[in-house]
Design an enzyme around this catalytic site. Sequence first.
Site, PDB file in Angstrom:
ATOM      1  N   HIS A  91     -20.721 -14.583  -2.074  1.00  0.00           N
ATOM      2  CA  HIS A  91     -19.807 -15.126  -3.138  1.00  0.00           C
ATOM      3  C   HIS A  91     -18.287 -14.998  -3.063  1.00  0.00           C
ATOM      4  O   HIS A  91     -17.505 -15.734  -3.397  1.00  0.00           O
ATOM      5  CB  HIS A  91     -20.168 -14.084  -4.553  1.00  0.00           C
ATOM      6  CG  HIS A  91     -21.429 -14.102  -4.954  1.00  0.00           C
ATOM      7  ND1 HIS A  91     -22.140 -13.030  -4.805  1.00  0.00           N
ATOM      8  CD2 HIS A  91     -22.345 -15.075  -5.598  1.00  0.00           C
ATOM      9  CE1 HIS A  91     -23.590 -13.310  -5.182  1.00  0.00           C
ATOM     10  NE2 HIS A  91     -23.459 -14.658  -5.592  1.00  0.00           N
TER      11      HIS A  91
ATOM     12  N   GLN B 186     -33.610 -20.540 -15.260  1.00  0.00           N
ATOM     13  CA  GLN B 186     -34.064 -20.805 -13.950  1.00  0.00           C
ATOM     14  C   GLN B 186     -34.768 -19.838 -13.293  1.00  0.00           C
ATOM     15  O   GLN B 186     -35.351 -20.001 -12.085  1.00  0.00           O
ATOM     16  CB  GLN B 186     -32.597 -21.167 -13.103  1.00  0.00           C
ATOM     17  CG  GLN B 186     -32.143 -19.898 -12.578  1.00  0.00           C
ATOM     18  CD  GLN B 186     -30.727 -20.037 -12.367  1.00  0.00           C
ATOM     19  OE1 GLN B 186     -30.004 -20.688 -12.744  1.00  0.00           O
ATOM     20  NE2 GLN B 186     -30.791 -19.662 -10.752  1.00  0.00           N
TER      21      GLN B 186
ATOM     22  N   LYS C 240     -26.092 -21.594   1.428  1.00  0.00           N
ATOM     23  CA  LYS C 240     -27.502 -20.653   1.189  1.00  0.00           C
ATOM     24  C   LYS C 240     -28.516 -21.340   0.601  1.00  0.00           C
ATOM     25  O   LYS C 240     -29.666 -21.292   0.864  1.00  0.00           O
ATOM     26  CB  LYS C 240     -27.069 -19.258   0.812  1.00  0.00           C
ATOM     27  CG  LYS C 240     -28.026 -18.435   0.395  1.00  0.00           C
ATOM     28  CD  LYS C 240     -28.806 -17.469   1.018  1.00  0.00           C
ATOM     29  CE  LYS C 240     -29.875 -16.866   0.580  1.00  0.00           C
ATOM     30  NZ  LYS C 240     -30.085 -16.832  -0.981  1.00  0.00           N
TER      31      LYS C 240
ATOM     32  N   SER D 170     -27.823 -11.739   0.212  1.00  0.00           N
ATOM     33  CA  SER D 170     -28.336 -12.263  -1.176  1.00  0.00           C
ATOM     34  C   SER D 170     -28.388 -11.058  -2.100  1.00  0.00           C
ATOM     35  O   SER D 170     -28.781  -9.825  -1.716  1.00  0.00           O
ATOM     36  CB  SER D 170     -29.561 -12.845  -0.715  1.00  0.00           C
ATOM     37  OG  SER D 170     -30.543 -12.873  -2.088  1.00  0.00           O
TER      38      SER D 170
HETATM   39  P1  AMP Z   1     -26.150 -16.537  -6.913  1.00  0.00           P
HETATM   40  O1  AMP Z   1     -25.502 -15.849  -7.552  1.00  0.00           O
HETATM   41  O2  AMP Z   1     -27.166 -16.257  -5.944  1.00  0.00           O
HETATM   42  O3  AMP Z   1     -26.552 -17.672  -7.987  1.00  0.00           O
HETATM   43  O4  AMP Z   1     -25.251 -17.572  -5.964  1.00  0.00           O
HETATM   44  C1  AMP Z   1     -23.951 -18.127  -6.369  1.00  0.00           C
HETATM   45  C2  AMP Z   1     -23.255 -18.965  -5.439  1.00  0.00           C
HETATM   46  O5  AMP Z   1     -23.138 -18.283  -4.403  1.00  0.00           O
HETATM   47  C3  AMP Z   1     -24.377 -20.094  -5.077  1.00  0.00           C
HETATM   48  O6  AMP Z   1     -23.443 -21.353  -4.952  1.00  0.00           O
HETATM   49  C4  AMP Z   1     -24.757 -19.497  -3.829  1.00  0.00           C
HETATM   50  O7  AMP Z   1     -25.240 -20.652  -2.735  1.00  0.00           O
HETATM   51  C5  AMP Z   1     -23.610 -18.719  -3.018  1.00  0.00           C
HETATM   52  N1  AMP Z   1     -24.189 -17.821  -2.203  1.00  0.00           N
HETATM   53  C6  AMP Z   1     -25.145 -16.934  -2.558  1.00  0.00           C
HETATM   54  N2  AMP Z   1     -25.172 -16.256  -1.077  1.00  0.00           N
HETATM   55  C7  AMP Z   1     -24.474 -16.699  -0.234  1.00  0.00           C
HETATM   56  C8  AMP Z   1     -24.436 -16.470   1.037  1.00  0.00           C
HETATM   57  N3  AMP Z   1     -24.855 -15.708   1.766  1.00  0.00           N
HETATM   58  N4  AMP Z   1     -23.463 -17.161   1.545  1.00  0.00           N
HETATM   59  C9  AMP Z   1     -22.601 -18.267   1.108  1.00  0.00           C
HETATM   60  N5  AMP Z   1     -22.984 -18.458  -0.215  1.00  0.00           N
HETATM   61  C10 AMP Z   1     -23.666 -17.802  -1.197  1.00  0.00           C
END
Ligand code: AMP
Length: 256
Positions: free
Chosen positions: A39, A63, A151, A187
């Site tokens: 993030h 979602q 990702k 993640s």
């Molecule tokens: P999330 O909080 O998991 O919904 O992710 C929010 C944003 O962060 C989304 O655009 C994801 O693709 C990005 N993101 C999550 N994990 C990673 C990672 N390991 N590397 C790059 N971007 C990430």
Amino acid sequence: MNMYTDVAGWSVFRDSLGRGATGSSIGFVPTMGALHAGHLALVKSSQRDNDITVVSIFVNPTQFNQAADLEHYPRTTEADLALLQASNVDAVFMPDAASLYPDGYAYRVSESELSRHLDGAHRPGHFDGVLTVVMKLFNIIRPTQAYFGEKDYQQLQLVRGMVGAFFLPLGVVACPTVREADGLALSSRNVRLDAQQRAQAPGLFRALQSAGSAAQAREALQQLGFDVDYVEDLDGRRLGAVRLGNVRLIDNVAIG
Ligand code: AMP
């Protein structure tokens, strides 16, 4: 760092930033919290490109196709806010579900092709929820550019498609996947892996990367003890989703 929990409060601030060529450029990073270095890489990209960077934290119920996954999704608000403050983020938008869904999710954005495959086939309704909340957030935040991680490659493609289909006035910037030293993609769900699963998990990235075909990657993953949801090649990338116990991992790599 300014914090907003309701649309009206945010909108007053947003209006003060102006619009068009004379206004500030606004970079937007939507997240579900439980923030990690992946993030923060999006935040850095936004700060590089824009005058103002705003991050949203919202665990979007629509979602989640499984109630247990929503219930167990990690929530670390205090640590998240400290990280964003230390990263010099300008504003955080943290709405509750009632303020984002005054319609109770009666209105939704639905894509009928890509969203039905891969992750969409295994998580019915998932991408309707994603696209709907991203559309709402775009309309509220009114960013110049929005930042998404590779990702979640299928999500990135669908958001790009939505921006094109509805002529949304913003740019979508893709950021490379940030990984642990052993290759595991960062993640928020990784904290749910036990020690043995954590040791197994980098096998996903390694198999996607080293196998000669999607079929071979699937076989390698099965031999490594993963339950494989899918491995498929799409637009020069190999995408995979697997399960270790009740933790689901996704990843993708460039091929060819
Ligand atoms: P999330 O909080 O998991 O919904 O992710 C929010 C944003 O962060 C989304 O655009 C994801 O693709 C990005 N993101 C999550 N994990 C990673 C990672 N390991 N590397 C790059 N971007 C990430």
